[in-house]
Design a protein around this motif. Structure first.
Motif, short mmCIF file in Angstrom:
data_model
loop_
_atom_site.label_atom_id
_atom_site.label_comp_id
_atom_site.label_asym_id
_atom_site.label_seq_id
_atom_site.Cartn_x
_atom_site.Cartn_y
_atom_site.Cartn_z
N PHE A 43 0.86 -1.18 0.00
CA PHE A 43 0.00 0.00 0.00
C PHE A 43 0.90 1.24 0.00
O PHE A 43 1.51 1.57 1.01
N TYR A 44 0.99 1.91 -1.16
CA TYR A 44 1.92 3.02 -1.33
C TYR A 44 1.23 4.36 -1.15
O TYR A 44 0.03 4.50 -1.32
N ARG A 45 2.03 5.39 -0.85
CA ARG A 45 1.53 6.76 -0.72
C ARG A 45 1.33 7.43 -2.07
O ARG A 45 0.64 8.42 -2.19
N GLY A 46 1.94 6.88 -3.12
CA GLY A 46 1.84 7.45 -4.46
C GLY A 46 1.71 6.35 -5.49
O GLY A 46 1.76 5.16 -5.17
N ASN A 47 1.60 6.73 -6.76
CA ASN A 47 1.37 5.76 -7.82
C ASN A 47 2.67 5.23 -8.40
O ASN A 47 2.96 5.38 -9.57
N GLY A 48 3.44 4.58 -7.56
CA GLY A 48 4.69 3.96 -7.99
C GLY A 48 5.40 3.33 -6.81
O GLY A 48 5.20 3.72 -5.66
N ALA A 49 6.25 2.35 -7.12
CA ALA A 49 6.98 1.65 -6.06
C ALA A 49 8.06 2.53 -5.43
O ALA A 49 8.60 2.20 -4.37
N SER A 50 8.37 3.66 -6.06
CA SER A 50 9.38 4.57 -5.51
C SER A 50 8.82 5.41 -4.36
O SER A 50 9.58 6.00 -3.60
N TYR A 51 7.51 5.47 -4.23
CA TYR A 51 6.89 6.21 -3.13
C TYR A 51 6.96 5.38 -1.86
O TYR A 51 7.01 4.15 -1.90
N PRO A 52 6.92 6.05 -0.69
CA PRO A 52 6.95 5.28 0.56
C PRO A 52 5.62 4.54 0.77
O PRO A 52 4.57 4.94 0.27
N GLN A 53 5.72 3.45 1.54
CA GLN A 53 4.52 2.70 1.86
C GLN A 53 3.74 3.41 2.95
O GLN A 53 4.29 4.22 3.70
N HIS A 54 2.46 3.10 3.04
CA HIS A 54 1.60 3.69 4.06
C HIS A 54 2.16 3.32 5.43
O HIS A 54 2.50 2.15 5.68
N PRO A 55 2.30 4.28 6.36
CA PRO A 55 2.95 3.98 7.64
C PRO A 55 2.15 3.00 8.51
O PRO A 55 2.75 2.15 9.18
N ALA A 56 0.83 3.08 8.52
CA ALA A 56 0.04 2.22 9.38
C ALA A 56 -0.26 0.87 8.74
O ALA A 56 -0.37 -0.14 9.43
N LEU A 57 -0.40 0.85 7.42
CA LEU A 57 -0.76 -0.37 6.69
C LEU A 57 0.17 -0.55 5.50
O LEU A 57 -0.21 -0.27 4.36
N PRO A 58 1.39 -1.03 5.71
CA PRO A 58 2.30 -1.17 4.57
C PRO A 58 1.85 -2.24 3.57
O PRO A 58 2.10 -2.11 2.38
N VAL A 59 1.19 -3.29 4.06
CA VAL A 59 0.72 -4.36 3.17
C VAL A 59 -0.75 -4.63 3.49
O VAL A 59 -1.12 -4.79 4.65
#
Length: 194
Positions: A139-155
């Protein structure tokens, strides 16, 4: 129902949840589909915090869910009867018929309100369709794998239901039932078309 049951037997919970939702779009009063959907949802491994868990259905299971056509017919018929009864009450000068006319107007108003709510829900389903995650998805913060993952729900777990907010390329922005917004790869979701 059969497609969802086959997916359950094959241990493909996301496809089962998707199939039961598609079936409920066709027949919202099917108790079997609702029971099987609840069973499939119980197999999803939601985060311990409960984030992303679908809301409980507020509509009683034993109560018929009227379609938009049924509500339209009820509203129109009640409105017509209210005017006929009201005219009759005016001509006959009886208070009992005024009460009957008021009851018909109330039924017409409630049916019209229900129809309006259903049309708003259908519009919301068109704008933000329901999606089911086919696999565990980062679960990313942006539309790409280069963005950080969501802090509370990374997967996010497979089978989780969310709403599509936006689509950009091979990425889908989703909103969980608990309000979290993020991006997942498009190939990892099943969309329940309105």
């Amino acid at each position: 129902l059969n497609l969802g049951n086959a997916a359950v037997l094959a241990d493909r919970w996301p496809e089962a949840v998707w199939a039961f939702h598609v079936g409920l779009k066709l027949d919202p009063n099917d108790a079997g589909l609702r029971d099987h959907l609840a069973f499939a949802r119980a197999k999803v491994l939601y985060p311990p915090s409960g984030q992303g868990r679908p809301d409980a259905d507020a509509w009683p299971i034993w109560l018929h869910r009227p379609t938009a056509y049924e509500l339209f017919c009820l509203a129109g018929f009640s409105y017509l009867l209210a005017w006929i009864t009201g005219t009759w009450a005016f001509l006959a000068r009886t208070s009992r018929l005024v009460l009957v006319a008021a009851v018909w107007f109330l039924i017409a108003a409630l049916a019209g309100s229900g129809l309006g709510h259903q049309l708003e829900q259908a519009d919301a389903d068109r704008q933000t369709p329901l999606v089911v995650l086919a696999d565990n998805a980062e679960f990313y913060r942006g539309n790409g794998a280069s963005y950080p993952q969501h802090p509370a729900l990374p997967v996010l777990p497979r089978g989780l239901e969310a709403r599509q907010v936006h689509r950009r390329g091979a990425w889908l922005q989703i909103r969980l039932n608990t309000g979290e917004i993020g991006w997942v790869p498009l190939h990892q979701v099943l969309v329940v078309e309105p």
